[in-house]
Design a protein around this motif. Structure first.
Motif, PDB file in Angstrom:
ATOM      1  N   THR A 147       0.824  -1.216   0.000  1.00 28.21           N
ATOM      2  CA  THR A 147       0.000   0.000   0.000  1.00 28.21           C
ATOM      3  C   THR A 147       0.854   1.261   0.000  1.00 28.21           C
ATOM      4  OG1 THR A 147      -1.735  -1.157   1.196  1.00 28.21           O
ATOM      5  CG2 THR A 147      -1.819   1.253   1.241  1.00 28.21           C
ATOM      6  N   THR A 148       1.909   1.277   0.810  1.00 27.26           N
ATOM      7  CA  THR A 148       2.698   2.510   0.916  1.00 27.26           C
ATOM      8  C   THR A 148       3.784   2.614  -0.153  1.00 27.26           C
ATOM      9  OG1 THR A 148       4.124   1.447   2.562  1.00 27.26           O
ATOM     10  CG2 THR A 148       2.322   2.800   3.409  1.00 27.26           C
ATOM     11  N   ASP A 184       7.029   5.365  -7.266  1.00 28.87           N
ATOM     12  CA  ASP A 184       6.794   6.694  -6.715  1.00 28.87           C
ATOM     13  C   ASP A 184       5.425   7.271  -7.107  1.00 28.87           C
ATOM     14  OD1 ASP A 184       8.443   6.414  -9.034  1.00 28.87           O
ATOM     15  OD2 ASP A 184       8.719   8.563  -9.108  1.00 28.87           O
ATOM     16  N   ALA A 185       4.495   6.385  -7.469  1.00 27.50           N
ATOM     17  CA  ALA A 185       3.097   6.796  -7.630  1.00 27.50           C
ATOM     18  C   ALA A 185       2.237   6.109  -6.584  1.00 27.50           C
ATOM     19  CB  ALA A 185       2.605   6.442  -9.032  1.00 27.50           C
ATOM     20  N   SER A 186       2.850   5.538  -5.556  1.00 25.57           N
ATOM     21  CA  SER A 186       2.106   4.770  -4.556  1.00 25.57           C
ATOM     22  C   SER A 186       1.094   5.610  -3.802  1.00 25.57           C
ATOM     23  CB  SER A 186       3.079   4.121  -3.558  1.00 25.57           C
ATOM     24  OG  SER A 186       3.940   3.222  -4.228  1.00 25.57           O
ATOM     25  N   GLY A 187       1.468   6.846  -3.485  1.00 24.15           N
ATOM     26  CA  GLY A 187       0.568   7.712  -2.731  1.00 24.15           C
ATOM     27  C   GLY A 187      -0.693   8.009  -3.520  1.00 24.15           C
ATOM     28  N   GLU A 188      -0.510   8.383  -4.779  1.00 27.73           N
ATOM     29  CA  GLU A 188      -1.654   8.703  -5.621  1.00 27.73           C
ATOM     30  C   GLU A 188      -2.519   7.465  -5.857  1.00 27.73           C
ATOM     31  OE1 GLU A 188      -0.471  10.688  -9.177  1.00 27.73           O
ATOM     32  OE2 GLU A 188      -2.512  10.694  -9.995  1.00 27.73           O
ATOM     33  N   ALA A 240      -2.881   4.940  -3.854  1.00 21.98           N
ATOM     34  CA  ALA A 240      -3.628   4.655  -2.623  1.00 21.98           C
ATOM     35  C   ALA A 240      -4.863   5.539  -2.532  1.00 21.98           C
ATOM     36  CB  ALA A 240      -2.728   4.849  -1.394  1.00 21.98           C
ATOM     37  N   VAL A 241      -4.704   6.819  -2.869  1.00 22.63           N
ATOM     38  CA  VAL A 241      -5.849   7.731  -2.819  1.00 22.63           C
ATOM     39  C   VAL A 241      -6.900   7.333  -3.851  1.00 22.63           C
ATOM     40  CG1 VAL A 241      -6.595  10.098  -3.303  1.00 22.63           C
ATOM     41  CG2 VAL A 241      -4.580   9.692  -1.867  1.00 22.63           C
ATOM     42  N   ASN A 242      -6.469   7.054  -5.057  1.00 26.17           N
ATOM     43  CA  ASN A 242      -7.436   6.828  -6.133  1.00 26.17           C
ATOM     44  C   ASN A 242      -8.016   5.421  -6.162  1.00 26.17           C
ATOM     45  OD1 ASN A 242      -7.290   9.414  -7.138  1.00 26.17           O
ATOM     46  ND2 ASN A 242      -5.513   8.949  -8.409  1.00 26.17           N
ATOM     47  N   HIS A 292     -13.790   1.588  -7.999  1.00 22.12           N
ATOM     48  CA  HIS A 292     -14.970   2.436  -7.826  1.00 22.12           C
ATOM     49  C   HIS A 292     -16.255   1.642  -7.963  1.00 22.12           C
ATOM     50  CE1 HIS A 292     -12.825   6.521  -8.611  1.00 22.12           C
ATOM     51  NE2 HIS A 292     -12.198   5.770  -7.747  1.00 22.12           N
ATOM     52  N   GLU A 295     -16.526  -0.770  -5.074  1.00 22.97           N
ATOM     53  CA  GLU A 295     -16.192  -0.157  -3.772  1.00 22.97           C
ATOM     54  C   GLU A 295     -15.177  -1.004  -3.004  1.00 22.97           C
ATOM     55  OE1 GLU A 295     -19.109   1.584  -1.392  1.00 22.97           O
ATOM     56  OE2 GLU A 295     -20.217   2.493  -3.060  1.00 22.97           O
ATOM     57  N   ILE A 323      -9.677  -0.025   0.556  1.00 25.77           N
ATOM     58  CA  ILE A 323      -9.603  -0.386   1.973  1.00 25.77           C
ATOM     59  C   ILE A 323      -9.756   0.845   2.858  1.00 25.77           C
ATOM     60  CG2 ILE A 323      -8.142  -2.385   1.529  1.00 25.77           C
ATOM     61  CD1 ILE A 323      -5.798  -0.714   2.726  1.00 25.77           C
ATOM     62  N   PHE A 324      -9.728   2.034   2.268  1.00 23.74           N
ATOM     63  CA  PHE A 324      -9.795   3.253   3.095  1.00 23.74           C
ATOM     64  C   PHE A 324     -11.218   3.789   3.208  1.00 23.74           C
ATOM     65  CE2 PHE A 324      -5.418   3.206   1.488  1.00 23.74           C
ATOM     66  CZ  PHE A 324      -4.748   3.187   2.693  1.00 23.74           C
TER      67      PHE A 324
END
Lengths: 305, 305, 305, 305
Positions: free
Chosen positions: A236-237, A242-246, A248-250, A298, A301, A304-305
């Motif tokens: 997850t992290t 280096d696109a892991s953050g984006e 995770a959000v999307n 999407h 659903e 995990i967040f």
């Protein structure tokens, strides 16, 4: 479900033209750039697929999670993370900067190349052949597929052209992160990256994580629950470079990508997902594959967040 | 439960001696270094607490999630993340390096100081007083506490000594990430960091996230569900400074810490957790607070992974 | 003059205790840490010396100027500096960061390890033995000393433990700065670093530069005047590792140091200076040797500035 | 000589089209991009000039050497260099990275913006007006020109848009390199950069260095010989931004450039040279001016190396 997958594949196939095949080794440029496929296995045993799900590709960086599991099971979590960090980084997967700037010269995490090579160096075995054999057998077990093998021409190509990985490994040798012979460690690393899989194989591996370490078909516990938790967290992290953050959000699914075009994604308690799409974005992730996962997450659903 | 909390607090209080109070502003060194407390509110309305849960402290970086919510609600997710990234970083919260090395000069994420200051600059208001007033009112609503106010001496101290934050802000002004007047933006930022809270307040804010954006007491929707998902994700990947990766592996709760000693942690669908413990580790997180959360997460199996 | 030299040596000998022997290869730790000696040859043929001027030591980084001369004479200045930069750096001699951050992935200058290895890779020869043989013969000619030879145990030690240099070289292979086989290039580099010299040898090499490329004893032109100008300039801006700027201000002589404890310094039109003092400061320069040169430069007003 | 200068100017005028005017402040874009001129004053009193030598331009970074002289004369060399380093850097003049990476947070040298701002902060005076007045008076004395004054519109423009310099200064305030009020220091810095000069003025300043600190016209000693030596050394290693190394190799004259298009170059014991050419290369040096100096240095064999 099959219909949904087909729609998602077909509507995202247009992204493949915006990506590029991995070019750092000649063999990878022979892949089919337009291909896009998905394979899903659910915890209750159903299988769904769409698109070019049957094509073979090399596992590449997705193998990093397999060697990490074995290294932890061999040495314990504490030892492994004394040599390799757990922190995400904004630097690209083959960056060498952090090895020098970092106080302890530890690679930042096991999902960047440096960290993965260090991880491989901790796997036990009397020689490199035994080490690799253990990795291959464990991968077969995770997939429930006895037929997995190394793509020899990719392996030879990686070995011949792997100067950047040699640079990373010799740097870590100079700081004592790697204790074994560098060329032996790299040989195993190049080989594990060259294991050939399909999207179905990736979905099976993902399913083991979705089931917290117990094989859904044999009901055998393949790894401790805590290990699956660690791997899912690090995917997850740090799993999508280096696109892991984006990502995770999307999308919000523990995932790992490889430059062969594969993505393995875990929907905990629900399903294992395997994607193939060799056209890559500039970070090294399957460009259309990421879009497929975005739509899938999407629609169902799954985040995990 | 109360017993469990008491045991956890008392057994981890010994870590406070290994930490240090935040020293970058004189006011913060007046805190009680030995203090440690916890406050938990569950979705079905129960409250549990132990230790020094009643002491007041300034919210500091935990306010970054509040201004991020408002900035997204004001401008939309796409605009906000065109100015601020979503990627975790291994650099410390006040690092300026990434602003220069990064291609787009975007701060890497909204949880480091640079990103938080840029986020504040996007909040609407006819002047700085209106901007801050909106932040304070929204914070009150999240806590269900009308009595929140700014600790004036901390605010003045921050404003007087905030040279590093000025450096970050002027750098972003030079690259057009910040469009407003720098001193006005910083004034709001220093003020929001100086809002005084208790561990109970933090647990109430966390509870709103645990309930996907709907206030559990008023049943009013305070923010869209998607916003809570974004915030929980970013807390997971970036919320604990450059220890976020390790925190995710060991604890696995979306959390945000502040150098005032607070930690806000969300157990989705279950509870909101507020911690206070002003002795910090070298990353800037409450040293005993992190240990408390580790024990709590293990005991109650709270990890989202 | 002899008296002056003796005074300078004796008054600066106390600095040796503050330094450390190079420890990156076991062989170098066998040197005499207290040793300090100087040898000066003037353009009108006089020789002066004091202290432990007769001890032998390996030339190490001072060899970088010799391979640079040959590479320029083989390929022309323009080609060489298309592969290696001319800019000083504040980073240490074995830093790898700049190779990645630099737009062109060029090593910054030929005096840091990366640049020196790239330089060696440009020297012509049908195989590595011929390349090294050309370097050794040229060094003998510069010194007017037919007896120079490689210290085999240092060479073997360098070769065995040179992981950091391998990292640098493989990185440059991956960016096509180095075209030859990496191990062959490194073998030559390790060998040239292991040539054994005395302070007298260094003073003779320096004298050729002081005489603009013409051997003062044979009156033969050894290299074009322009090459001596380039080398003297690069020694001035980059010759003393990341202390070059301070050295230029305080001493002002084109100089090159090596971790064997040697310093070669040129007083243009006047004299060649060789220093030996194996105790090093933290930058890797002879700690007492730098002090000796400081006194000498002040006493004789040798600074070129 | 006049003929030579004319030929050099005319043959290098074509480079001006390849450069760009400084654009960071609106005022500087009003300069004549095609202009190119030179003014030389020799130690025996002769004056030579060619091209657009009469146009006025702001001194910009060339003022850094003037404030460095005053800071050293006010505080002694040791104090000044305890706050600012002497090492060249490959980073650009407005880089902030080194301030953070550097162990002591010292700016690397007094010729980059950070170092120059720190230097200005050490100049004595009861307030900012007195500090600036001392700088202006000293500049007049160096030029022998009582009519020098600040270009007010450039000064206002610099002050209004100097966010990057504010970032550098506040960073140094946060690490105690700067002790005075940041805005007061910057006001002096912006003003000194805005002093308007001609190529003749620069040649006069350079002549004082060529004469080791004694005014050639009044025979007054303006600064100690040692100070001229320090300044000439630092100009050589750091004077042309991150092209200083290449400039030293190709031209070999202690020089300092400014983004107003000026270059001041010293031929020690011979002459002072002033150049104007507002079209800049990507490092920030006058693109045609550097070529003019290259030809001049070759023709007259001026290199100090």
């Amino acid at each position: 479900m099959e219909k949904l997958l087909e729609n998602i594949i077909e509507s995202n196939r247009r992204y493949t033209v915006q990506g590029e095949l991995a070019s750092y080794i000649p063999e990878l440029t022979k892949a089919n750039k337009d291909a896009l496929g998905i394979f899903i296995t659910t915890l209750n045993g159903e299988e769904f697929y769409a698109g070019d799900n049957e094509i073979k590709f090399t596992i590449q960086s997705i193998s990093k999670i397999i060697s990490l599991i074995i290294a932890i099971m061999d040495n314990g979590k504490d030892y492994v993370f004394s040599k390799v960090g757990m922190e995400p980084t904004k630097d690209s997967f083959n960056s060498i900067i952090d090895l020098e700037l970092n106080d302890l010269n530890k690679p930042l995490n096991p999902m960047i190349n440096a960290g993965a090579i260090a991880t491989v160096s901790m796997i036990r075995g009397k020689d490199k052949d035994e080490v690799f054999s253990r990795i291959l057998e464990f991968t077969k077990k995770l997939c429930g597929n006895e037929d997995l093998k190394v793509n020899e021409s990719v392996y030879i190509s990686e070995k011949k052209t792997g100067s950047r990985n040699r640079a990373l490994a010799y740097f870590m040798k100079s700081t004592s992160i790697i204790e074994k012979d560098v060329e032996e460690v790299l040989d195993v690393y190049f080989k594990q990256c060259s294991i050939e899989v399909t999207s179905k194989d990736l979905s099976k591996i993902a399913l083991v994580f979705a089931n917290e370490g117990v094989s859904p078909w044999s009901e055998e516990r393949i790894m401790p629950k805590e290990v699956t938790r660690i791997i899912k967290t690090i995917m997850t992290t740090c799993g999508m470079y280096d696109a892991s953050g984006e990502f995770a959000v999307n999308i919000g699914l523990p995932s790992k990508s490889g430059v062969g075009g594969g993505i393995l994604a875990v929907a905990p308690g629900k399903m294992g997902i395997g994607i193939v799409g060799p056209a890559l974005d500039e970070k090294g992730n399957s460009i259309a594959g990421v879009e497929v996962l975005k739509d899938l997450s999407h629609e169902l659903e799954l985040s995990i967040f």
